[in-house]
Design an enzyme around this catalytic site. Sequence first.
Site, PDB file in Angstrom:
ATOM      1  N   GLU A 141       0.783  -1.238   0.000  1.00 41.51           N
ATOM      2  CA  GLU A 141       0.000   0.000   0.000  1.00 41.51           C
ATOM      3  C   GLU A 141       0.823   1.301   0.000  1.00 41.51           C
ATOM      4  O   GLU A 141       0.721   2.117  -0.905  1.00 41.51           O
ATOM      5  CB  GLU A 141      -0.905  -0.044   1.249  1.00 41.51           C
ATOM      6  CG  GLU A 141      -1.642   1.226   1.572  1.00 41.51           C
ATOM      7  CD  GLU A 141      -2.696   1.553   0.546  1.00 41.51           C
ATOM      8  OE1 GLU A 141      -3.569   0.716   0.303  1.00 41.51           O
ATOM      9  OE2 GLU A 141      -2.645   2.653  -0.017  1.00 41.51           O
ATOM     10  N   GLY A 249     -10.049  21.810  -5.044  1.00 46.84           N
ATOM     11  CA  GLY A 249     -10.662  22.478  -6.188  1.00 46.84           C
ATOM     12  C   GLY A 249     -10.538  23.976  -6.031  1.00 46.84           C
ATOM     13  O   GLY A 249      -9.614  24.473  -5.392  1.00 46.84           O
ATOM     14  N   GLY A 250     -11.489  24.714  -6.584  1.00 46.63           N
ATOM     15  CA  GLY A 250     -11.414  26.172  -6.527  1.00 46.63           C
ATOM     16  C   GLY A 250     -12.076  26.763  -5.287  1.00 46.63           C
ATOM     17  O   GLY A 250     -12.136  27.979  -5.147  1.00 46.63           O
TER      18      GLY A 250
HETATM   19  N1  CAO Z   1       0.598 -23.101  -3.931  1.00 48.16           N
HETATM   20  C1  CAO Z   1       1.953 -23.043  -4.014  1.00 48.16           C
HETATM   21  N2  CAO Z   1       2.614 -21.884  -4.035  1.00 48.16           N
HETATM   22  C2  CAO Z   1       1.885 -20.756  -3.956  1.00 48.16           C
HETATM   23  C3  CAO Z   1       0.499 -20.763  -3.873  1.00 48.16           C
HETATM   24  C4  CAO Z   1      -0.163 -22.015  -3.850  1.00 48.16           C
HETATM   25  N3  CAO Z   1      -1.488 -22.135  -3.743  1.00 48.16           N
HETATM   26  N4  CAO Z   1       0.067 -19.481  -3.816  1.00 48.16           N
HETATM   27  C5  CAO Z   1       1.172 -18.714  -3.867  1.00 48.16           C
HETATM   28  N5  CAO Z   1       2.270 -19.467  -3.959  1.00 48.16           N
HETATM   29  C6  CAO Z   1       3.653 -19.037  -4.027  1.00 48.16           C
HETATM   30  C7  CAO Z   1       3.963 -18.140  -5.188  1.00 48.16           C
HETATM   31  O1  CAO Z   1       4.074 -18.880  -6.363  1.00 48.16           O
HETATM   32  C8  CAO Z   1       5.261 -17.516  -4.727  1.00 48.16           C
HETATM   33  O2  CAO Z   1       6.318 -18.426  -4.990  1.00 48.16           O
HETATM   34  P1  CAO Z   1       7.765 -17.957  -5.571  1.00 48.16           P
HETATM   35  O3  CAO Z   1       8.176 -16.777  -4.757  1.00 48.16           O
HETATM   36  O4  CAO Z   1       8.616 -19.162  -5.343  1.00 48.16           O
HETATM   37  O5  CAO Z   1       7.576 -17.632  -6.984  1.00 48.16           O
HETATM   38  C9  CAO Z   1       5.108 -17.449  -3.218  1.00 48.16           C
HETATM   39  O6  CAO Z   1       3.970 -18.255  -2.920  1.00 48.16           O
HETATM   40  C10 CAO Z   1       4.890 -16.082  -2.611  1.00 48.16           C
HETATM   41  O7  CAO Z   1       4.110 -15.265  -3.435  1.00 48.16           O
HETATM   42  P2  CAO Z   1       3.718 -13.768  -3.062  1.00 48.16           P
HETATM   43  O8  CAO Z   1       3.564 -12.986  -4.296  1.00 48.16           O
HETATM   44  O9  CAO Z   1       2.536 -13.786  -2.151  1.00 48.16           O
HETATM   45  O10 CAO Z   1       5.028 -13.225  -2.351  1.00 48.16           O
HETATM   46  P3  CAO Z   1       5.313 -12.343  -1.090  1.00 48.16           P
HETATM   47  O11 CAO Z   1       4.497 -12.720   0.095  1.00 48.16           O
HETATM   48  O12 CAO Z   1       6.763 -12.373  -0.913  1.00 48.16           O
HETATM   49  O13 CAO Z   1       4.882 -10.865  -1.569  1.00 48.16           O
HETATM   50  C11 CAO Z   1       3.476  -9.030  -2.150  1.00 48.16           C
HETATM   51  C12 CAO Z   1       3.647 -10.285  -1.289  1.00 48.16           C
HETATM   52  C13 CAO Z   1       2.062  -8.475  -1.928  1.00 48.16           C
HETATM   53  C14 CAO Z   1       4.500  -7.965  -1.781  1.00 48.16           C
HETATM   54  C15 CAO Z   1       3.642  -9.416  -3.628  1.00 48.16           C
HETATM   55  O14 CAO Z   1       2.736 -10.442  -3.928  1.00 48.16           O
HETATM   56  C16 CAO Z   1       3.405  -8.288  -4.606  1.00 48.16           C
HETATM   57  O15 CAO Z   1       4.217  -7.388  -4.784  1.00 48.16           O
HETATM   58  N6  CAO Z   1       2.266  -8.345  -5.336  1.00 48.16           N
HETATM   59  C17 CAO Z   1       1.948  -7.433  -6.386  1.00 48.16           C
HETATM   60  C18 CAO Z   1       1.489  -6.125  -5.871  1.00 48.16           C
HETATM   61  C19 CAO Z   1       0.329  -6.261  -4.920  1.00 48.16           C
HETATM   62  O16 CAO Z   1      -0.729  -6.734  -5.260  1.00 48.16           O
HETATM   63  N7  CAO Z   1       0.529  -5.758  -3.731  1.00 48.16           N
HETATM   64  C20 CAO Z   1      -0.624  -5.499  -2.892  1.00 48.16           C
HETATM   65  C21 CAO Z   1      -0.750  -6.308  -1.793  1.00 48.16           C
HETATM   66  S1  CAO Z   1      -1.897  -5.505  -0.752  1.00 48.16           S
HETATM   67  O17 CAO Z   1      -0.931  -4.508   0.190  1.00 48.16           O
END
Ligand code: CAO
Length: 418
Positions: A141, A249-250
């Site tokens: 966020e 706004g204005g």
């Molecule tokens: N089975 C097996 N693996 C799964 C799975 C499932 N059902 N669901 C998710 N995974 C895996 C993913 O494939 C990923 O694996 P790799 O890293 O090995 O490729 C891993 O879980 C983690 O995924 P993630 O995207 O949730 O990673 P994260 O927790 O490190 O990051 C976040 C979270 C939000 C920062 C990131 O997803 C992101 O930048 N998303 C895009 C922007 C976004 O939507 N952000 C808003 C979030 S709301 O604040």
Amino acid sequence: MTELPLSGIKVIDFTGVQAGPACTQMLAWFGADVLKVERPAGGDVTRNQLRDDPDIDALYFTMLNSNKRSLAINTKSPEGREVMEKLIRQADVLVENFAPGAMDRMGLDWETLQKWNPRLIFGSVKGFNEDSPWNDLKVYENVAQCAGGAASTTGFWDGPPTVSGAALGDSNTGMHLLIGLLLAVIDRDKTGKGQKVAVSMQDAVLNLSRVKLRDQQRLEKVGYLEEYPQHPHGEFGDAVPRGGNAGGGGQPGWVLKCKGWEDDPNAYIYFTLQEQNWKRTAEAIGHPEWVEDPDYSTPLARQPRIFEIFEAIEKWLADKTKYEAVDILREFDVPCAPVLSMKEIANDPALRRSGTVVEVEQKGRGKYLTVGSPIKFSRFKPDIQGAPLLGEHTEEVLNELGYDADAIAGLRADKIVA
Ligand code: CAO
């Protein structure tokens, strides 16, 4: 009961945290069959984040995942990927918001999805769009609020960039994606073809910061911004400054103290000096002489003494609660509102009546409050229900895909489903 507009639309909700779930939750409210696909170990991270009870799913999860079903499956295993393929072949929409590259690493890249189902609409949220030099970043966020121009223009001029409590990066991006998905559904009805719909959080924040890009161009042209508190006494640099509580706004406005502000952090109203209503405004605040006085009669004359005017209004407000003040000011057509705390919003009977704040029953938790649909339709109203427990519908969904009890037991034994 009236049939909801999205009934019959199958959505695979491969999302987590807030941006993706906010979008798919609304699809579910309006009738889509939304299947949340989650990791067997723990599921969506928000189930476990900021828990108010150590044994039940957090409100963070339940408030963003109502009306959905949950399938808990390891999509990285060959068996899990096979289940995903079956689901994708019969889905209308797939939504994801994983970190950049995660879908490709799972073998669920856009080319493969299209090959499996050319009618599929694929919704994707990332922090930055594909052309950005930061398109490999993970984003939450506040990162998006900073990159989208909201933080540099929010707060006071003598303080640091400030983020908003409203989810401009998360839920707002989800709402943009929702618009995109619905447009893609309409397009598919015409062309028979699915497509990828991508929204970046930076872009969605910037879309809401549109008036600040307006101000940047005005600043470059004339060197000042007439409606900002910095004008005419302060200095302007070369970028849009933070304008405190000034109106965007204005029409000048400010947050003003009411009776009790010393003890109550929300004893304030927002007061707008509407240009076309100056006569009645001046009368309302007990300064009818300002209507004709050349020092006050025009916006141009008022701007240099705008804080003096706000101070005079605060004197008038000193013996009135924020509610009493608004009750008086509404008689004079002054655009204003009390600053409402979350406590006041939670207990507001009108917001309950309209279904904007709703009480929902959740398994294991009992009743809790959530925000219902802010969009009101004359023909239908969503029935907001609880959120699914992790893997609550795993068996039901695998049955629908043709898996028998033995096959499901085998997947369970191998920890592929929960
Ligand atoms: N089975 C097996 N693996 C799964 C799975 C499932 N059902 N669901 C998710 N995974 C895996 C993913 O494939 C990923 O694996 P790799 O890293 O090995 O490729 C891993 O879980 C983690 O995924 P993630 O995207 O949730 O990673 P994260 O927790 O490190 O990051 C976040 C979270 C939000 C920062 C990131 O997803 C992101 O930048 N998303 C895009 C922007 C976004 O939507 N952000 C808003 C979030 S709301 O604040």
